[in-house]
Design an enzyme around this catalytic site. Structure first.
Site, mmCIF file in Angstrom:
data_model
loop_
_atom_site.group_PDB
_atom_site.id
_atom_site.type_symbol
_atom_site.label_atom_id
_atom_site.label_comp_id
_atom_site.label_asym_id
_atom_site.label_seq_id
_atom_site.Cartn_x
_atom_site.Cartn_y
_atom_site.Cartn_z
ATOM 1 N N CYS A 206 -1.676 -3.831 14.659
ATOM 2 C CA CYS A 206 -1.309 -3.448 13.298
ATOM 3 C C CYS A 206 -1.704 -4.544 12.316
ATOM 4 C CB CYS A 206 0.195 -3.184 13.214
ATOM 5 S SG CYS A 206 0.726 -2.675 11.572
ATOM 6 N N CYS B 53 4.870 -7.914 7.254
ATOM 7 C CA CYS B 53 5.784 -7.457 8.303
ATOM 8 C C CYS B 53 6.018 -8.602 9.267
ATOM 9 C CB CYS B 53 5.163 -6.269 9.044
ATOM 10 S SG CYS B 53 6.257 -5.502 10.257
ATOM 11 N N CYS C 248 -2.512 1.212 7.636
ATOM 12 C CA CYS C 248 -2.068 0.156 8.548
ATOM 13 C C CYS C 248 -2.233 -1.225 7.941
ATOM 14 C CB CYS C 248 -2.826 0.243 9.867
ATOM 15 S SG CYS C 248 -2.794 1.884 10.591
ATOM 16 N N CYS D 296 3.188 8.211 2.108
ATOM 17 C CA CYS D 296 3.537 7.164 3.067
ATOM 18 C C CYS D 296 3.872 5.901 2.272
ATOM 19 C CB CYS D 296 2.349 6.936 3.993
ATOM 20 S SG CYS D 296 2.575 5.609 5.165
ATOM 21 N N CYS E 98 3.030 -6.486 15.814
ATOM 22 C CA CYS E 98 2.426 -5.605 16.820
ATOM 23 C C CYS E 98 0.912 -5.898 16.878
ATOM 24 C CB CYS E 98 2.656 -4.142 16.478
ATOM 25 S SG CYS E 98 4.410 -3.723 16.348
ATOM 26 N N GLU F 246 0.819 -1.205 0.000
ATOM 27 C CA GLU F 246 0.000 0.000 0.000
ATOM 28 C C GLU F 246 0.851 1.252 0.000
ATOM 29 O OE1 GLU F 246 -3.277 -2.022 2.936
ATOM 30 O OE2 GLU F 246 -2.168 -0.259 3.569
HETATM 31 N N1 SAH Z 1 7.098 -0.612 11.278
HETATM 32 C C1 SAH Z 1 7.279 0.786 11.469
HETATM 33 C C2 SAH Z 1 6.508 1.684 10.510
HETATM 34 C C3 SAH Z 1 5.088 1.306 10.137
HETATM 35 S S1 SAH Z 1 3.676 1.710 11.070
HETATM 36 C C4 SAH Z 1 6.945 1.157 12.890
HETATM 37 O O1 SAH Z 1 6.487 0.318 13.630
HETATM 38 O O2 SAH Z 1 7.207 2.286 13.277
HETATM 39 C C5 SAH Z 1 3.520 3.400 11.385
HETATM 40 C C6 SAH Z 1 2.870 3.638 12.744
HETATM 41 O O3 SAH Z 1 1.458 3.263 12.765
HETATM 42 C C7 SAH Z 1 3.522 2.811 13.855
HETATM 43 O O4 SAH Z 1 3.757 3.627 14.961
HETATM 44 C C8 SAH Z 1 2.465 1.769 14.124
HETATM 45 O O5 SAH Z 1 2.605 1.196 15.385
HETATM 46 C C9 SAH Z 1 1.197 2.552 13.951
HETATM 47 N N2 SAH Z 1 -0.027 1.742 13.818
HETATM 48 C C10 SAH Z 1 -0.143 0.490 13.320
HETATM 49 N N3 SAH Z 1 -1.406 0.059 13.392
HETATM 50 C C11 SAH Z 1 -2.119 1.049 13.951
HETATM 51 C C12 SAH Z 1 -3.511 1.211 14.288
HETATM 52 N N4 SAH Z 1 -4.403 0.247 14.070
HETATM 53 N N5 SAH Z 1 -3.882 2.381 14.839
HETATM 54 C C13 SAH Z 1 -2.991 3.366 15.062
HETATM 55 N N6 SAH Z 1 -1.690 3.280 14.769
HETATM 56 C C14 SAH Z 1 -1.246 2.131 14.222
#
Ligand code: SAH
Length: 344
Positions: free
Chosen positions: A118, A111, A332, A104, A115, A91
């Protein structure tokens, strides 16, 4: 897979042309086509000999990424599902603001970080993107916009420091004065906390912005939502961040996604401020955007503002980000998720 022309420096393109028996200036022409004109088709490159194009086309491509679908809100966030040469997809998102356009980009297909909230990890990990596939995402958006985007954030799918070499090469290509020429300070790398990547970046001598996804005020809570805590514990991570700011004289932005009842209490804010006070940084608070696989919701606006006030009262600068692009399955991993069933 063919090598993306967008992932090669001028010197590499010159060497490529020379290895095909052509003069080096052909490489400069190739660079112009790809990085300045945004060409994605050999046929556009009118000043290059057909023999050269035919020879290169066996191993190289000017179109490593193409738009499969687009979704968007009028005047707001636009999001593309981008297809790659091997059939994978990622994306790319455009976040317009009054005075600037931010792209972005994704750095991996899927990945490995896992997390909890995510969506990017939920349909499995395939591979890291090449530098050219990352740069090509910015060109796709530039073509859609009709102009060069102002900022690039590495916050799409994937963990940038799990694909360090290609990511850094893409940064240097985007930053190249004869290419898109996006200022280093307008490029943000975001990591879930891969400590060796932060250490390497500190030694690169490049003025990019660094974001670190923290999401918790202490190791115990962080471990519950971010498996990377087991590999690179918070204390080690924050020590590395402090070293980074000391060495580079640059601050760090900590990303903190607020989840109601999980990490949003006043005590969490106090503990977070206590840990971050010791070095130059700011905290970017992000309300959770809903994902199917994670049961949780964003706190109320009041709760988020109260969290921010506690940080600020304790000397930690913060911002409260509006979650953008909810209507387009925000940035995300959710668009790819829709197009591909979960593998696990
Ligand atoms: N892998 C990298 C960059 C990608 S995500 C990182 O972890 O920083 C970019 C940001 O979006 C990260 O801080 C991630 O934790 C956050 N993110 C992911 N899913 C999310 C969600 N459902 N709601 C809010 N933030 C989210």
């Amino acid at each position: 897979m063919k090598t993306a022309l967008q992932g090669l420096f001028p010197e590499e393109l010159k060497a490529l042309c020379q290895s095909a028996g052509q003069p080096a200036f052909r490489g400069t022409q190739l660079w112009q086509w790809v990085q300045v004109q945004g060409a994605t088709d050999w046929a556009q490159m009118g000043n290059l000999p057909k023999a050269l194009k035919d020879a290169l086309a066996a191993t190289h491509t000017p179109e490593p990424a193409r738009i499969l679908t687009e979704s968007g809100e009028s005047g707001g966030t636009r999001k593309w599902l981008v297809g790659l040469d091997d059939g994978e997809s990622v994306e790319t998102v455009l976040i317009p603001a009054r005075d600037r356009n931010t792209v972005c980009v994704s750095t991996q297909v899927g990945c490995r970080m896992g997390c909890a909230f995510c969506a990017s990890a939920k349909c499995g990990f395939a591979r890291g993107l090449s530098a050219g596939e990352i740069v090509a995402q910015v060109h796709l958006v530039a073509a859609a916009l009709g102009k060069r985007p102002d900022n690039v954030v590495y916050m799409g799918m994937g963990e940038p420091f799990d694909n360090y070499d290609e990511v850094l090469k893409s940064v240097r290509l985007l930053n190249h004065p004869e290419g898109l020429n996006i200022g280093a300070r307008r490029i943000t790398l975001s990591t879930s906390g891969v400590v060796p990547g932060i250490r390497r970046l500190a030694g690169e001598g490049i003025q990019v912005e660094l974001s670190v996804s923290l999401h918790a005020p202490n190791p115990e809570l962080r471990r519950r939502i971010m498996p990377i805590e087991n590999k690179y514990p918070m204390d080690e991570l924050l020590r590395e961040c402090a070293d980074y700011t000391a060495k580079t004289k640059r601050h760090i932005t900590f990303e903190y996604t607020l989840v109601k009842g999980v990490n949003d209490s006043p005590r969490d804010a106090e503990e977070l401020a206590g840990r971050l006070r010791r070095f130059p940084c700011r905290v970017n608070l992000i309300p959770l955007s809903p994902v199917d696989e994670f049961k949780g919701e964003a706190p109320s606006r009041e709760a988020m503002e109260a969290f921010l006030r506690i940080l600020e009262n304790r000397g930690v600068e913060g911002t409260l980000r509006e979650s953008k692009g909810k209507g387009v399955d925000a940035a995300c991993g959710q668009l790819r998720r829709r197009s591909k069933p979960a593998s696990g």
